[in-house]
Design an enzyme around this catalytic site. Structure first.
Site, PDB file in Angstrom:
ATOM      1  N   HIS A  47      -8.565 -10.144  41.387  1.00 48.92           N
ATOM      2  CA  HIS A  47      -7.760 -10.525  40.611  1.00 48.92           C
ATOM      3  C   HIS A  47      -7.660  -9.928  39.274  1.00 48.92           C
ATOM      4  O   HIS A  47      -6.504  -9.530  38.971  1.00 48.92           O
ATOM      5  CB  HIS A  47      -7.706 -12.254  40.304  1.00 48.92           C
ATOM      6  CG  HIS A  47      -7.108 -12.949  41.564  1.00 48.92           C
ATOM      7  ND1 HIS A  47      -6.099 -13.734  41.391  1.00 48.92           N
ATOM      8  CD2 HIS A  47      -7.615 -13.008  42.615  1.00 48.92           C
ATOM      9  CE1 HIS A  47      -5.900 -14.429  42.685  1.00 48.92           C
ATOM     10  NE2 HIS A  47      -6.882 -13.999  43.399  1.00 48.92           N
ATOM     11  N   GLN A  49      -8.844  -6.901  38.468  1.00 44.84           N
ATOM     12  CA  GLN A  49      -8.305  -5.384  38.675  1.00 44.84           C
ATOM     13  C   GLN A  49      -6.773  -5.326  39.032  1.00 44.84           C
ATOM     14  O   GLN A  49      -6.378  -4.198  38.686  1.00 44.84           O
ATOM     15  CB  GLN A  49      -8.991  -4.917  39.641  1.00 44.84           C
ATOM     16  CG  GLN A  49     -10.765  -4.767  39.234  1.00 44.84           C
ATOM     17  CD  GLN A  49     -11.493  -4.179  40.504  1.00 44.84           C
ATOM     18  OE1 GLN A  49     -11.276  -4.515  41.649  1.00 44.84           O
ATOM     19  NE2 GLN A  49     -12.785  -3.624  40.204  1.00 44.84           N
TER      20      GLN A  49
END
Length: 198
Positions: A47, A49
């Site tokens: 999430h 990244q």
């Protein structure tokens, strides 16, 4: 306020990020999950990244009203992900520390637990409205599958279902995401970001 609901892995979090990011250039991500194992850590990392540097993250589920009070003029949009994990954490806060291997969940006053959790979300909605910036919350639509086997599972399903109903009534817009496809099921005119939805 916008509510985004859907099943697990439906694409609701990614959709919510796209939706809220249409409101400007500075955003706050309220992450309510607690990392309890390596698998959860990997999910959180994925999430993180996916989001750009325009997003700041606040990790936690307690005292979010205070966080929202400090947001006025600082962000162009705020996303809470997720209502489900926040409800889970609050429920276990209500129950308190126990020997979970031995604990009998039928001893819990789940009606009182629901009332206590609902009050947290009432105050959160009021603070979100007062913050004066676009606010979206992601939740899980967990009532579409089989009846949970455990007593705790059934009680949690009922609590989250009622919290979702409260938030849906409070929200201007409600979206249901199915297999990556967002469907607006309540339209109150919160239109920011919709042009960028793919």
């Amino acid at each position: 306020m916008i509510l985004i609901t859907g099943g697990c892995r439906s694409g609701k979090s990614e959709f919510a990020e796209k939706l809220i990011s249409g409101s400007g250039s500075r955003f706050l991500y309220m992450a309510t999950a607690q990392i309890t194992d390596d698998a959860m850590a990997q999910r959180v990392l994925k999430h993180q990244q996916r989001r750009s540097s325009a997003w700041e993250t606040h990790e936690g589920y307690a005292d979010l009203c205070e966080v929202l009070k400090e947001c006025s003029g600082k962000y162009d949009g705020i996303l809470l992900d997720s209502v489900t994990t926040m409800t889970t954490n609050l429920l276990f806060d209500f129950i308190g520390e126990k020997d979970w291997d031995q604990f009998d969940f039928s001893q819990v006053d789940f009606k009182a637990a629901y009332d206590w959790i609902l009050e947290h979300f009432r105050r959160l909605v009021q603070a979100a409205v007062s913050a004066g910036v676009p606010f979206a919350a992601v939740t899980d639509e967990i009532g579409l599958g089989v009846v949970p086997q455990t007593y705790l599972g059934r009680e949690f399903r009922d609590i989250l279902g009622k919290i979702n109903q409260f938030l849906a009534k409070s929200a201007q817009d409600v979206w249901l995401v199915i297999s990556g496809i967002p469907v607006k099921i309540k339209d109150g005119g919160q239109t920011f970001g919709e042009a960028d939805i793919r």
